[in-house]
Design a protein around this motif. Structure first.
Motif, PDB file in Angstrom:
ATOM      1  N   ASP A 481     128.199  11.684 -11.989  1.00 28.81           N
ATOM      2  CA  ASP A 481     127.561  12.176 -13.211  1.00 28.81           C
ATOM      3  C   ASP A 481     126.632  13.314 -12.803  1.00 28.81           C
ATOM      4  OD1 ASP A 481     126.659  12.549 -15.772  1.00 28.81           O
ATOM      5  OD2 ASP A 481     125.282  10.837 -15.741  1.00 28.81           O
ATOM      6  N   LEU A 482     127.205  14.500 -12.587  1.00 31.02           N
ATOM      7  CA  LEU A 482     126.471  15.643 -12.066  1.00 31.02           C
ATOM      8  C   LEU A 482     126.115  16.604 -13.192  1.00 31.02           C
ATOM      9  CD1 LEU A 482     128.723  16.329  -8.940  1.00 31.02           C
ATOM     10  CD2 LEU A 482     126.578  15.050  -9.013  1.00 31.02           C
ATOM     11  N   ASP A 483     124.951  17.213 -13.078  1.00 27.89           N
ATOM     12  CA  ASP A 483     124.507  18.186 -14.065  1.00 27.89           C
ATOM     13  C   ASP A 483     125.105  19.564 -13.779  1.00 27.89           C
ATOM     14  OD1 ASP A 483     122.876  16.328 -15.375  1.00 27.89           O
ATOM     15  OD2 ASP A 483     121.242  16.675 -13.953  1.00 27.89           O
ATOM     16  N   ALA A 484     125.023  20.421 -14.778  1.00 32.99           N
ATOM     17  CA  ALA A 484     125.512  21.793 -14.621  1.00 32.99           C
ATOM     18  C   ALA A 484     124.586  22.572 -13.689  1.00 32.99           C
ATOM     19  CB  ALA A 484     125.594  22.487 -15.979  1.00 32.99           C
ATOM     20  N   THR A 485     125.186  23.502 -12.952  1.00 35.47           N
ATOM     21  CA  THR A 485     124.456  24.387 -12.048  1.00 35.47           C
ATOM     22  C   THR A 485     124.108  25.680 -12.777  1.00 35.47           C
ATOM     23  OG1 THR A 485     125.562  23.490 -10.101  1.00 35.47           O
ATOM     24  CG2 THR A 485     124.616  25.674  -9.893  1.00 35.47           C
ATOM     25  N   ILE A 486     122.904  26.192 -12.545  1.00 42.63           N
ATOM     26  CA  ILE A 486     122.491  27.467 -13.130  1.00 42.63           C
ATOM     27  C   ILE A 486     122.238  28.461 -11.998  1.00 42.63           C
ATOM     28  CG2 ILE A 486     120.754  28.680 -14.492  1.00 42.63           C
ATOM     29  CD1 ILE A 486     120.315  26.168 -16.075  1.00 42.63           C
ATOM     30  N   THR A 487     122.909  29.595 -12.061  1.00 44.76           N
ATOM     31  CA  THR A 487     122.810  30.626 -11.024  1.00 44.76           C
ATOM     32  C   THR A 487     122.313  31.921 -11.643  1.00 44.76           C
ATOM     33  OG1 THR A 487     124.668  29.639  -9.820  1.00 44.76           O
ATOM     34  CG2 THR A 487     124.057  31.894  -9.243  1.00 44.76           C
ATOM     35  N   ASP A 488     121.271  32.501 -11.055  1.00 41.15           N
ATOM     36  CA  ASP A 488     120.756  33.820 -11.447  1.00 41.15           C
ATOM     37  C   ASP A 488     120.906  34.757 -10.253  1.00 41.15           C
ATOM     38  OD1 ASP A 488     119.403  33.470 -14.197  1.00 41.15           O
ATOM     39  OD2 ASP A 488     118.609  31.794 -13.029  1.00 41.15           O
ATOM     40  N   ARG A 489     121.409  35.966 -10.525  1.00 39.96           N
ATOM     41  CA  ARG A 489     121.606  36.921  -9.436  1.00 39.96           C
ATOM     42  C   ARG A 489     121.200  38.317  -9.889  1.00 39.96           C
ATOM     43  NH1 ARG A 489     124.485  37.381  -4.597  1.00 39.96           N
ATOM     44  NH2 ARG A 489     125.418  39.416  -4.146  1.00 39.96           N
ATOM     45  N   SER A 490     120.346  38.959  -9.085  1.00 40.86           N
ATOM     46  CA  SER A 490     119.937  40.346  -9.308  1.00 40.86           C
ATOM     47  C   SER A 490     120.476  41.185  -8.156  1.00 40.86           C
ATOM     48  CB  SER A 490     118.412  40.465  -9.374  1.00 40.86           C
ATOM     49  OG  SER A 490     117.877  39.614 -10.363  1.00 40.86           O
ATOM     50  N   GLN A 491     121.050  42.318  -8.491  1.00 40.23           N
ATOM     51  CA  GLN A 491     121.687  43.128  -7.451  1.00 40.23           C
ATOM     52  C   GLN A 491     121.484  44.607  -7.726  1.00 40.23           C
ATOM     53  OE1 GLN A 491     125.669  41.964  -6.070  1.00 40.23           O
ATOM     54  NE2 GLN A 491     126.306  44.110  -6.208  1.00 40.23           N
ATOM     55  N   ALA A 492     121.305  45.374  -6.664  1.00 38.02           N
ATOM     56  CA  ALA A 492     121.220  46.832  -6.743  1.00 38.02           C
ATOM     57  C   ALA A 492     122.099  47.414  -5.646  1.00 38.02           C
ATOM     58  CB  ALA A 492     119.779  47.305  -6.585  1.00 38.02           C
ATOM     59  N   SER A 493     122.796  48.504  -5.950  1.00 41.80           N
ATOM     60  CA  SER A 493     123.672  49.128  -4.960  1.00 41.80           C
ATOM     61  C   SER A 493     123.616  50.640  -5.107  1.00 41.80           C
ATOM     62  CB  SER A 493     125.118  48.638  -5.114  1.00 41.80           C
ATOM     63  OG  SER A 493     125.629  48.973  -6.386  1.00 41.80           O
ATOM     64  N   THR A 511     119.628  35.850  -5.073  1.00 44.67           N
ATOM     65  CA  THR A 511     120.327  34.812  -5.832  1.00 44.67           C
ATOM     66  C   THR A 511     119.489  33.539  -5.852  1.00 44.67           C
ATOM     67  OG1 THR A 511     122.466  35.718  -5.124  1.00 44.67           O
ATOM     68  CG2 THR A 511     122.468  33.510  -6.072  1.00 44.67           C
ATOM     69  N   HIS A 512     119.346  32.958  -7.039  1.00 46.10           N
ATOM     70  CA  HIS A 512     118.587  31.723  -7.230  1.00 46.10           C
ATOM     71  C   HIS A 512     119.502  30.711  -7.910  1.00 46.10           C
ATOM     72  CE1 HIS A 512     115.890  28.926  -9.319  1.00 46.10           C
ATOM     73  NE2 HIS A 512     115.000  29.187  -8.366  1.00 46.10           N
ATOM     74  N   ILE A 513     119.672  29.542  -7.276  1.00 43.14           N
ATOM     75  CA  ILE A 513     120.600  28.528  -7.783  1.00 43.14           C
ATOM     76  C   ILE A 513     119.839  27.231  -8.012  1.00 43.14           C
ATOM     77  CG2 ILE A 513     122.778  27.327  -7.415  1.00 43.14           C
ATOM     78  CD1 ILE A 513     123.465  29.454  -5.323  1.00 43.14           C
ATOM     79  N   SER A 514     119.939  26.723  -9.227  1.00 43.65           N
ATOM     80  CA  SER A 514     119.316  25.444  -9.576  1.00 43.65           C
ATOM     81  C   SER A 514     120.390  24.360  -9.664  1.00 43.65           C
ATOM     82  CB  SER A 514     118.585  25.539 -10.927  1.00 43.65           C
ATOM     83  OG  SER A 514     117.592  26.529 -10.892  1.00 43.65           O
ATOM     84  N   ARG A 515     120.051  23.189  -9.124  1.00 41.29           N
ATOM     85  CA  ARG A 515     120.949  22.013  -9.169  1.00 41.29           C
ATOM     86  C   ARG A 515     122.296  22.327  -8.506  1.00 41.29           C
ATOM     87  NH1 ARG A 515     118.942  21.966 -14.631  1.00 41.29           N
ATOM     88  NH2 ARG A 515     120.987  22.566 -15.432  1.00 41.29           N
ATOM     89  N   TYR A 516     122.236  22.897  -7.335  1.00 34.25           N
ATOM     90  CA  TYR A 516     123.443  23.310  -6.613  1.00 34.25           C
ATOM     91  C   TYR A 516     124.307  22.104  -6.260  1.00 34.25           C
ATOM     92  CZ  TYR A 516     126.313  25.485  -2.965  1.00 34.25           C
ATOM     93  OH  TYR A 516     127.356  25.944  -2.198  1.00 34.25           O
TER      94      TYR A 516
END
Length: 679
Positions: A481-493, A511-516
């Motif tokens: 019974d696993l929760d959803a993962t939330i991923t935020d990523r900021s990138q510049a190139s 990159t920031h990942i919650s509940r991986y």
């Protein structure tokens, strides 16, 4: 191996027969004024052709011609009018989005010798020591698919992707034969045949074989088979005469078998040097194998309601993925203790696990493009079902079968999404897209580009895969019974070209990942309550001094705040080569050396029962560079390469590990060719 050689021979003969049977080449203008999508903007990124001094051909087929061999059309100077410039690539998403950019097929020598490019891929992979084995990307990749997902992806690299198939537009029948043979038993073969049946319709077929021999724990002087892979794609596209209706359709198939060893058993191989005995090494598993069968039917068709300003489209995919894991000799040690597997649930004698996944997806949408903007809005209906089963004997110590232990999971999901962009001359771009799965997952992405500078921001909420939620097996049985993962990523190139000598690309990302969610030290799914944070930087450049080229790729990843994500801190790939003509411009060549080195880290281990990579702390790799020496050559329509791979083998180290228990290939001589036919 005899069956593979026979399959290759039969495919080559069938290509020759079909080419001759279909008959004469369709005659149409080599240059057109946009009567079909893409013809007004053929793009050529083939710098090699420019260096060879090839000139565009503006003659028409109405000129007097001479028919030589069947399918070849010559002008009055006996020059063949057909070649790479008259055989174009076409991708369905380009047509759907109104970009209509047909490009010439790739005839360059660039990276032909590199295994990462043998399967039309450029990603760095962790694998099990040979081509065709289970693999996963080394560097972090942002999730792109939300909603229900099966979760067995170890062999994705070796299957044709239905969404990215190249639909050719040919003025004459086109075919190519691609073949790679290594001294360690690795073999790659691909044959493609494509032709335009009419002005409005193209048809093609491809067949690919990948095979490899065991490098560890072999029981034969000639080497045992390790990989048996066969893949097929059949594709066609059609456009009505008034250009209002277009259709793209393909069928892809994969049949992949991998003999499982479980890796080297360190308790039976004492000392560091004994871990590199290769064929003589003792491995965990002796009678285990994984087989995976995939079928995919793909259709995309669209209708212009108001030209390119408004189109209606429908995309359909039906997928099946069946996997079977068998072991007819579950290993126990002298003390009758189970080896390698964590447990046996039903049988101590054998394992026969199977999963059957089905997915049916329909997407309906509207799309439109103007000179400065583009939009797409759609709705998806995705239906999926997975069946789990494990064979149960009458008692754990007998082979007499009682029946099957089974389970079923089904999902019906609706997803809504869209895209929007504003652009100007391919220099300035504002782009945004989003997708929402009722009422759980979502995916958001936005980017802005100002010439060579680009910024992007993404957020993904993604549920665990079906495999992470449930499994039935002789060795594992979980219902999480696993929760959803939330991923935020900021990138510049930043990309910039300094004249003709230097091309530079820089990238930085956070990159920031919650509940991986990943597979933990017990090879079972686990969810981390803390946050995982990655900091990445990347540099890639191509420097040229006359005929000498120097290319470097350097990727840095800081995982100090991401203990559950195992990535080498540094990944370096460097290549130095000479490129130019030899023998009075009769032969165009590249001669050079290439080095690849990931820094020391703890790579994930591999569990063949579930086809998953999982966390481990038993092995830390060393800083070990692998050097390849290569020669690539272009002889008209034939490209060839010769390579000595891992030329530094056993010079300062007895070997290196790609995955715990699986050493990388030793020194090997490899030969490859790509032979293209345009008539």
């Amino acid at each position: 191996m005899r069956l593979k050689s026979l399959s290759i021979l039969l495919f080559v003969l069938s290509l020759l027969f079909v080419t001759d049977a279909i008959g004469q080449v369709r005659q149409r203008q080599p240059t057109r004024s946009g009567s079909r999508p893409g013809q007004q903007r053929p793009q050529n990124n083939n710098t090699q052709q420019q260096q060879q001094g090839q000139q565009p051909n503006n003659a028409t087929l109405q000129d007097s011609v001479k028919l030589g061999r069947p399918g070849a059309i010559l002008d009055d100077t006996t020059r063949n009018l057909y070649g790479p410039k008259t055989t174009l690539q076409l991708y369905e998403n380009d047509v759907l989005e109104g970009r209509y950019r047909e490009q010439r097929i790739d005839t360059t020598l660039q990276n032909m010798h590199n295994q990462r490019y043998w399967l039309q891929d450029t990603t760095f992979y962790q694998q099990l020591g040979n081509v065709g084995t289970a693999s996963k990307p080394i560097l972090y990749q942002l999730p792109t698919r939300i909603g229900v997902r099966f979760g067995k992806n170890a062999f994705d690299r070796y299957a044709y992707d239905p969404a990215t198939i190249n639909y050719f537009d040919t003025r004459s029948p086109y075919s190519h034969l691609y073949y790679v043979q290594g001294a360690r038993g690795e073999t790659v073969f691909e044959g493609i045949y494509a032709r335009n049946i009419t002005k409005q319709m193209n048809f093609g077929v491809a067949y690919r074989i990948i095979s490899a021999n065991k490098q560890i724990g072999s029981t034969s002087l000639l080497g045992d088979g390790l990989i048996d892979n066969q893949a097929v794609k059949v594709f066609t596209h059609f456009q009505s005469k008034n250009q209002k209706y277009a259709l793209f359709a393909n069928y892809t198939h994969l049949n992949h078998e991998q003999i499982e060893s479980g890796g080297i058993n360190p308790t039976e191989n004492f000392g560091q040097d004994s871990l590199f005995l290769y064929e003589n090494a003792v491995v965990y598993l002796t009678q285990a194998s994984t087989q995976e069968m995939r079928h995919n039917y793909h259709l995309l068709h669209m209708f212009k309601v108001v030209g390119d300003n408004l189109k209606a489209y429908h995309r359909m995919d039906w997928r099946s993925q069946n996997t079977n894991y068998q072991d007819n000799a579950i290993p126990f040690n002298k003390n009758n203790e189970l080896v390698f597997y964590p447990r046996t649930i039903y049988s101590n004698r054998f394992t026969d696990d199977e999963t059957q996944y089905r997915e049916f997806e329909n997407e309906f949408g509207l799309t439109g493009r103007s000179s400065i903007s583009y939009f797409k809005a759609y709705a998806k209906l995705r239906n999926s079902k997975v069946n789990y089963s494990a064979v149960e004997p009458l008692n754990p110590d007998t082979t007499a079968i009682r029946g099957l232990v089974t389970g079923v999971e089904a999902e019906n999901q609706v997803l809504l999404g869209g895209e929007f962009q504003l652009h100007y001359q391919d220099k300035y771009l504002l782009y945004g897209e989003g997708e929402y799965q009722l009422a759980d997952n979502y995916r958001l992405y936005a980017s802005a580009r100002l010439k060579g500078l680009e910024f992007s921001q993404a957020r993904v909420r993604q549920s665990p895969t079906l495999m992470q939620q449930r499994i039935i097996s002789n060795h594992f049985n979980w219902n999480t019974d696993l929760d959803a993962t939330i991923t935020d990523r900021s990138q510049a190139s930043l990309r910039h070209q300094f004249g003709n000598r230097l091309h530079l690309r820089l990238m930085g990302a956070y990159t920031h990942i919650s509940r991986y969610v990943t597979y933990g030290f017990d090879a079972e799914p686990t969810q981390f309550s803390g946050n995982q944070q990655l900091l990445e930087a990347e540099l890639a450049h191509h420097l040229r001094f006359g005929s000498f080229h120097f290319e470097n790729f350097v990727h840095y990843t800081n995982t100090d705040e991401a203990p559950a994500i195992r990535i080498p801190e540094w990944l370096v790939n460097s290549k130095l080569y000479y490129q130019g003509f030899l023998f009075k411009k009769a032969l165009f060549t590249q001669v050079g050396v290439e080095m690849t080195m990931p820094s020391a880290y703890k790579p994930d281990a591999y569990m063949p029962v579930t086809q998953q990579f999982y966390l481990q702390n038993d092995l830390t790799t060393i800083d070990y560079p692998v050097f390849d020496v290569f020669i690539n050559a272009d002889i008209k329509t034939l490209n060839v390469f010769l390579k000595v791979a891992h030329v530094n083998f056993n010079i300062w180290e007895p070997g290196y590990f790609e995955t715990p228990g699986y050493p990388g290939l030793r020194r090997s001589f490899t030969f490859g060719l790509k032979w293209m036919f345009f008539d």
